[in-house]
Design a protein around this motif. Structure first.
Motif, mmCIF file in Angstrom:
data_model
loop_
_atom_site.group_PDB
_atom_site.id
_atom_site.type_symbol
_atom_site.label_atom_id
_atom_site.label_comp_id
_atom_site.label_asym_id
_atom_site.label_seq_id
_atom_site.Cartn_x
_atom_site.Cartn_y
_atom_site.Cartn_z
ATOM 1 N N ALA A 100 40.106 18.390 48.353
ATOM 2 C CA ALA A 100 39.292 17.514 47.509
ATOM 3 C C ALA A 100 39.798 16.083 47.454
ATOM 4 O O ALA A 100 39.047 15.176 47.113
ATOM 5 C CB ALA A 100 39.210 18.098 46.099
ATOM 6 N N GLY A 101 41.072 15.867 47.766
ATOM 7 C CA GLY A 101 41.602 14.518 47.691
ATOM 8 C C GLY A 101 40.880 13.552 48.599
ATOM 9 O O GLY A 101 40.704 12.375 48.267
ATOM 10 N N GLU A 102 40.441 14.015 49.762
ATOM 11 C CA GLU A 102 39.745 13.140 50.696
ATOM 12 C C GLU A 102 38.427 12.669 50.108
ATOM 13 O O GLU A 102 38.099 11.470 50.168
ATOM 14 C CB GLU A 102 39.506 13.860 52.016
ATOM 15 C CG GLU A 102 38.831 12.963 53.066
ATOM 16 C CD GLU A 102 38.560 13.714 54.354
ATOM 17 O OE1 GLU A 102 38.698 13.087 55.410
ATOM 18 O OE2 GLU A 102 38.216 14.903 54.294
ATOM 19 N N SER A 103 37.633 13.574 49.522
ATOM 20 C CA SER A 103 36.346 13.178 48.966
ATOM 21 C C SER A 103 36.530 12.295 47.732
ATOM 22 O O SER A 103 35.741 11.372 47.508
ATOM 23 C CB SER A 103 35.505 14.409 48.627
ATOM 24 O OG SER A 103 36.207 15.274 47.754
ATOM 25 N N LEU A 104 37.555 12.554 46.916
ATOM 26 C CA LEU A 104 37.827 11.695 45.768
ATOM 27 C C LEU A 104 38.185 10.291 46.222
ATOM 28 O O LEU A 104 37.681 9.301 45.677
ATOM 29 C CB LEU A 104 38.954 12.297 44.925
ATOM 30 C CG LEU A 104 39.457 11.443 43.766
ATOM 31 C CD1 LEU A 104 38.342 11.135 42.770
ATOM 32 C CD2 LEU A 104 40.626 12.137 43.060
ATOM 33 N N ALA A 105 39.049 10.176 47.224
ATOM 34 C CA ALA A 105 39.415 8.858 47.743
ATOM 35 C C ALA A 105 38.195 8.143 48.307
ATOM 36 O O ALA A 105 38.039 6.925 48.127
ATOM 37 C CB ALA A 105 40.490 9.006 48.814
ATOM 38 N N ALA A 128 36.564 4.581 47.024
ATOM 39 C CA ALA A 128 36.356 3.459 47.940
ATOM 40 C C ALA A 128 34.901 2.999 47.912
ATOM 41 O O ALA A 128 34.615 1.792 47.939
ATOM 42 C CB ALA A 128 36.760 3.860 49.353
ATOM 43 N N THR A 129 33.971 3.950 47.841
ATOM 44 C CA THR A 129 32.553 3.599 47.771
ATOM 45 C C THR A 129 32.249 2.832 46.497
ATOM 46 O O THR A 129 31.505 1.840 46.509
ATOM 47 C CB THR A 129 31.681 4.871 47.835
ATOM 48 O OG1 THR A 129 31.903 5.516 49.088
ATOM 49 C CG2 THR A 129 30.206 4.537 47.684
ATOM 50 N N PHE A 130 32.829 3.262 45.386
ATOM 51 C CA PHE A 130 32.585 2.552 44.130
ATOM 52 C C PHE A 130 33.113 1.122 44.197
ATOM 53 O O PHE A 130 32.448 0.183 43.755
ATOM 54 C CB PHE A 130 33.236 3.290 42.961
ATOM 55 C CG PHE A 130 33.070 2.574 41.652
ATOM 56 C CD1 PHE A 130 31.903 2.707 40.921
ATOM 57 C CD2 PHE A 130 34.064 1.737 41.168
ATOM 58 C CE1 PHE A 130 31.726 2.024 39.728
ATOM 59 C CE2 PHE A 130 33.905 1.049 39.973
ATOM 60 C CZ PHE A 130 32.729 1.196 39.247
ATOM 61 N N ARG A 131 34.303 0.945 44.761
ATOM 62 C CA ARG A 131 34.872 -0.402 44.812
ATOM 63 C C ARG A 131 34.062 -1.333 45.701
ATOM 64 O O ARG A 131 34.000 -2.530 45.461
ATOM 65 C CB ARG A 131 36.324 -0.333 45.301
ATOM 66 C CG ARG A 131 37.246 0.381 44.320
ATOM 67 C CD ARG A 131 38.704 0.297 44.737
ATOM 68 N NE ARG A 131 39.517 1.123 43.846
ATOM 69 C CZ ARG A 131 39.964 2.330 44.130
ATOM 70 N NH1 ARG A 131 39.705 2.860 45.316
ATOM 71 N NH2 ARG A 131 40.676 3.011 43.262
ATOM 72 N N SER A 132 33.423 -0.775 46.728
ATOM 73 C CA SER A 132 32.656 -1.627 47.640
ATOM 74 C C SER A 132 31.218 -1.841 47.190
ATOM 75 O O SER A 132 30.640 -2.899 47.457
ATOM 76 C CB SER A 132 32.661 -1.021 49.051
ATOM 77 O OG SER A 132 32.023 0.247 49.050
ATOM 78 N N GLU A 171 36.309 11.321 35.915
ATOM 79 C CA GLU A 171 36.696 10.688 37.180
ATOM 80 C C GLU A 171 37.049 9.233 36.875
ATOM 81 O O GLU A 171 36.257 8.520 36.258
ATOM 82 C CB GLU A 171 35.561 10.774 38.201
ATOM 83 C CG GLU A 171 36.009 10.439 39.613
ATOM 84 C CD GLU A 171 35.304 11.290 40.669
ATOM 85 O OE1 GLU A 171 35.307 12.539 40.515
ATOM 86 O OE2 GLU A 171 34.757 10.713 41.619
ATOM 87 N N VAL A 172 38.251 8.837 37.284
ATOM 88 C CA VAL A 172 38.739 7.489 36.990
ATOM 89 C C VAL A 172 39.179 6.828 38.285
ATOM 90 O O VAL A 172 39.918 7.432 39.073
ATOM 91 C CB VAL A 172 39.920 7.523 35.985
ATOM 92 C CG1 VAL A 172 40.332 6.099 35.609
ATOM 93 C CG2 VAL A 172 39.556 8.314 34.734
ATOM 94 N N TYR A 173 38.734 5.580 38.483
ATOM 95 C CA TYR A 173 39.151 4.774 39.633
ATOM 96 C C TYR A 173 39.979 3.609 39.095
ATOM 97 O O TYR A 173 39.530 2.852 38.231
ATOM 98 C CB TYR A 173 37.938 4.241 40.393
ATOM 99 C CG TYR A 173 36.937 5.305 40.772
ATOM 100 C CD1 TYR A 173 37.340 6.563 41.229
ATOM 101 C CD2 TYR A 173 35.568 5.074 40.674
ATOM 102 C CE1 TYR A 173 36.426 7.536 41.568
ATOM 103 C CE2 TYR A 173 34.636 6.037 41.016
ATOM 104 C CZ TYR A 173 35.070 7.267 41.458
ATOM 105 O OH TYR A 173 34.159 8.238 41.788
ATOM 106 N N PHE A 174 41.191 3.466 39.619
ATOM 107 C CA PHE A 174 42.114 2.434 39.147
ATOM 108 C C PHE A 174 42.086 1.236 40.089
ATOM 109 O O PHE A 174 42.134 1.400 41.312
ATOM 110 C CB PHE A 174 43.526 3.007 39.052
ATOM 111 C CG PHE A 174 43.635 4.199 38.139
ATOM 112 C CD1 PHE A 174 43.783 4.037 36.773
ATOM 113 C CD2 PHE A 174 43.580 5.495 38.652
ATOM 114 C CE1 PHE A 174 43.872 5.137 35.928
ATOM 115 C CE2 PHE A 174 43.672 6.597 37.823
ATOM 116 C CZ PHE A 174 43.815 6.422 36.450
ATOM 117 N N HIS A 175 42.056 0.033 39.495
ATOM 118 C CA HIS A 175 41.934 -1.180 40.303
ATOM 119 C C HIS A 175 43.120 -2.130 40.159
ATOM 120 O O HIS A 175 43.411 -2.902 41.075
ATOM 121 C CB HIS A 175 40.665 -1.951 39.908
ATOM 122 C CG HIS A 175 39.451 -1.102 39.740
ATOM 123 N ND1 HIS A 175 39.010 -0.242 40.719
ATOM 124 C CD2 HIS A 175 38.580 -0.985 38.702
ATOM 125 C CE1 HIS A 175 37.906 0.380 40.283
ATOM 126 N NE2 HIS A 175 37.639 -0.053 39.076
#
Length: 292
Positions: free
Chosen positions: A162-167, A171-175, A241-245
């Motif tokens: 699952a780590g690959e899909s989370l990453a 990445a999609t969210f940041r772009s 789900e949290v994305y850190f920037h």
């Protein structure tokens, strides 16, 4: 704790690290069951120690070529199918951890949680290796590749890790700003509230001097409590789900903006954005499903 050391030769794409059963007490619990903040701290430590194992080291002391400390900064986390309210005092929580190297700078770990054989949640963590610029603070953090790890294999990981899909979602969210799922999407990201916090160095920062990733989640929960008013219904996390920037230095403040918060009879869905209050730099985006 049972640790399986890497064998001689190339490391496998997914390495089993540990399985341990813990007796739950007051440090691990909160009013609504298992403490999510305690859990993230515990799993963050297991991730960090697992990286040392992947590199064939006894302790996770990583250094750049010039001797500067290198740390694993979390870039994304997901909590899936959580049932933290089912856990209480004297329950036995089993944590089964696996870890995988995704790229030259990123690694992912998966932590499966069970109690008496019953699943109570899964947590995925994705980290990247970073270092500070010489003499710089947390505004100068940059990625770095380390040579201490075995070479990447093909395929990079076991199928379905699952780590690959989370990453990829991070990445999609940041772009593009795309939410992980339609239910978390906000119409135009219209802010409906903002609260500012002053993180405490003694409570919210880790030993490396960073605002720790679990503190971001704690700030989201504090913002939820702030906006709810009193009394608020007791809620626990089902999915997050949290994305850190980015990060802050001690003494800087964090603004938590409510971009979406839909509440029904049994659950709520919200999207909060954390920003550095001084300059508006995005620090994290958190998408959460909570159940009452």
């Amino acid at each position: 704790m049972n640790m399986a050391l890497p064998s001689e030769g190339p490391a496998p794409a997914e390495v089993f690290l540990a399985e341990e059963t813990l007796l739950l007490g007051m440090p691990q619990l909160c009013l609504a069951g298992l403490s999510e903040v305690w859990l993230l701290k515990e799993l963050g430590h297991r991730h960090w120690m697992g990286l040392a194992q992947l590199a064939g080291r006894a302790v996770p002391d990583f250094r750049a070529t010039d001797g500067a400390p290198v740390y694993a900064a979390f870039r994304a986390l997901s909590v899936e199918r959580a049932d933290f309210a089912a856990l209480g005092e004297n329950d036995r929580l089993t944590i089964r951890t696996t870890i995988c190297r995704l790229t030259h700078t990123q690694c992912a770990s998966r932590h499966e949680l069970t109690c008496e054989g019953q699943p109570v949640g899964t947590v995925n963590l994705v980290s990247t290796f970073v270092r500070r610029a010489p003499g710089g603070g947390n505004h100068t953090v940059a990625r770095v590749a380390l040579e201490a790890f075995p070479k990447l294999m093909t395929p990079l990981m076991a199928p379905g890790f699952a780590g690959e899909s989370l990453a990829a979602r991070a990445a999609t969210f940041r772009s593009s700003g795309a939410a992980p799922e339609a239910q978390f999407a906000s119409a135009g990201l219209v802010e409906s509230g903002c609260v500012t916090f002053d993180p405490c160095p003694a409570q919210d920062f880790n030993g490396a001097g960073f605002l720790y990733f679990s503190s971001f989640v704690a700030l989201v929960d504090r913002a939820e409590w702030h906006f709810d008013g009193r009394p608020a219904p007791l809620a626990t996390t089902r999915r997050r789900e949290v994305y850190f920037h980015g990060n802050i230095d001690p003494g800087e403040r964090v603004a938590v903006r409510r971009l979406k918060d839909e509440q029904g009879a049994r659950e709520r869905i919200h999207h909060y954005r954390l920003e550095r209050a001084g300059d508006g730099l995005p620090l994290a985006d958190a998408f959460t499903q909570r159940v009452f």
